[in-house]
Design a protein around this motif. Structure first.
Motif, PDB file in Angstrom:
ATOM      1  N   VAL A  24       0.849  -1.189   0.000  1.00 44.33           N
ATOM      2  CA  VAL A  24       0.000   0.000   0.000  1.00 44.33           C
ATOM      3  C   VAL A  24       0.890   1.245   0.000  1.00 44.33           C
ATOM      4  O   VAL A  24       1.651   1.467   0.940  1.00 44.33           O
ATOM      5  N   ALA A  25       0.784   2.028  -1.060  1.00 42.55           N
ATOM      6  CA  ALA A  25       1.591   3.254  -1.178  1.00 42.55           C
ATOM      7  C   ALA A  25       1.249   4.221  -0.052  1.00 42.55           C
ATOM      8  O   ALA A  25       0.085   4.391   0.309  1.00 42.55           O
ATOM      9  N   GLY A  26       2.276   4.816   0.519  1.00 40.90           N
ATOM     10  CA  GLY A  26       2.088   5.805   1.567  1.00 40.90           C
ATOM     11  C   GLY A  26       2.081   5.247   2.969  1.00 40.90           C
ATOM     12  O   GLY A  26       1.841   5.981   3.929  1.00 40.90           O
ATOM     13  N   VAL A  27       2.337   3.942   3.098  1.00 40.49           N
ATOM     14  CA  VAL A  27       2.350   3.313   4.423  1.00 40.49           C
ATOM     15  C   VAL A  27       3.594   2.434   4.528  1.00 40.49           C
ATOM     16  O   VAL A  27       3.942   1.721   3.591  1.00 40.49           O
ATOM     17  N   GLU A  28       4.250   2.493   5.669  1.00 34.92           N
ATOM     18  CA  GLU A  28       5.429   1.668   5.937  1.00 34.92           C
ATOM     19  C   GLU A  28       5.219   0.882   7.224  1.00 34.92           C
ATOM     20  O   GLU A  28       4.529   1.336   8.131  1.00 34.92           O
ATOM     21  N   ALA A  29       5.842  -0.283   7.292  1.00 32.97           N
ATOM     22  CA  ALA A  29       5.772  -1.118   8.485  1.00 32.97           C
ATOM     23  C   ALA A  29       7.157  -1.301   9.069  1.00 32.97           C
ATOM     24  O   ALA A  29       8.153  -1.324   8.343  1.00 32.97           O
ATOM     25  N   ARG A  30       7.194  -1.440  10.368  1.00 32.98           N
ATOM     26  CA  ARG A  30       8.440  -1.740  11.075  1.00 32.98           C
ATOM     27  C   ARG A  30       8.149  -2.823  12.097  1.00 32.98           C
ATOM     28  O   ARG A  30       7.151  -2.758  12.822  1.00 32.98           O
ATOM     29  N   LEU A  31       9.027  -3.814  12.152  1.00 29.73           N
ATOM     30  CA  LEU A  31       8.876  -4.923  13.091  1.00 29.73           C
ATOM     31  C   LEU A  31       9.489  -4.570  14.440  1.00 29.73           C
ATOM     32  O   LEU A  31      10.600  -4.039  14.504  1.00 29.73           O
ATOM     33  N   PHE A  32       8.768  -4.918  15.504  1.00 26.19           N
ATOM     34  CA  PHE A  32       9.227  -4.684  16.868  1.00 26.19           C
ATOM     35  C   PHE A  32       9.098  -5.970  17.679  1.00 26.19           C
ATOM     36  O   PHE A  32       8.030  -6.244  18.243  1.00 26.19           O
TER      37      PHE A  32
END
Length: 186
Positions: free
Chosen positions: A30-38
């Motif tokens: 999805v353009a405009g969204v980023e994920a980061r793993l924690f």
């Protein structure tokens, strides 16, 4: 600037990590969204600050003995100061889980994650998929083959590593990531 989704998870044997990575891959579509793993066992002050700054959170825990793992529960309890301050109020939230058994009482873990999010005043986003593998024409290759509505479920054999997880379960996790990212942009 892109919206940020924090994927907060515990993985005892690598299966839930692989599921978390699939959720992140779905977000990345999805353009405009980023994920980061924690990973919950690697949260320091900087990571907690990043969670506070995230626009949405997706929680993942393996189902052990019918509920979320103890490590994930430690994270839940450690968030109590943020609960009191309402730091995560109105953030979208979702969840995923994995167990060795077909059922394994995974729904209980998703309910536990849902209640945790509700205590923080978060807005829960379910999977949004119809169940797969529930007719004579279905198969274990169907997306949402375990028939969950509350979040993404996966089943992984106890005697196999994360590399043996079914592609359909990882596609289901990716669908959850896409849905949360799409809803975040609405």
């Amino acid at each position: 600037m892109s919206k940020q989704i924090a994927i907060v998870f515990h993985s005892g044997y690598g299966h839930t990590r692989r599921q978390a990575e699939a959720v992140a891959a779905g977000v990345a579509e999805v353009a405009g969204v980023e994920a980061r793993l924690f990973p919950v066992d690697a949260l320091g002050d900087a990571e907690w600050a990043a969670l506070d700054a995230a626009d949405a959170m997706i929680f993942g825990a393996p189902t052990y003995m019918g509920s979320a793992s103890a490590k994930f529960k430690e994270f839940m309890e450690a968030s109590s100061g943020r609960w009191y301050q309402r730091s995560w109020l109105d953030k979208p939230a979702a969840g995923f889980t994995c167990s060795a058994s077909q059922n394994g009482d995974k729904l209980n873990t998703l309910v536990e994650l849902f209640l945790f999010a509700q205590q923080h005043g978060m807005l829960w986003i379910g999977l949004g998929l119809l169940p797969g593998n529930n007719s004579s024409k279905g198969s274990v290759e169907d997306i949402n083959r375990l028939g969950s509505f509350a979040g993404a479920m996966a089943q992984a054999n106890a005697d196999q590593g994360a590399e043996a997880m079914l592609d359909s379960d990882l596609k289901t996790a990716a669908a959850l990531g896409r849905r949360v990212a799409t809803q975040l942009l609405r």
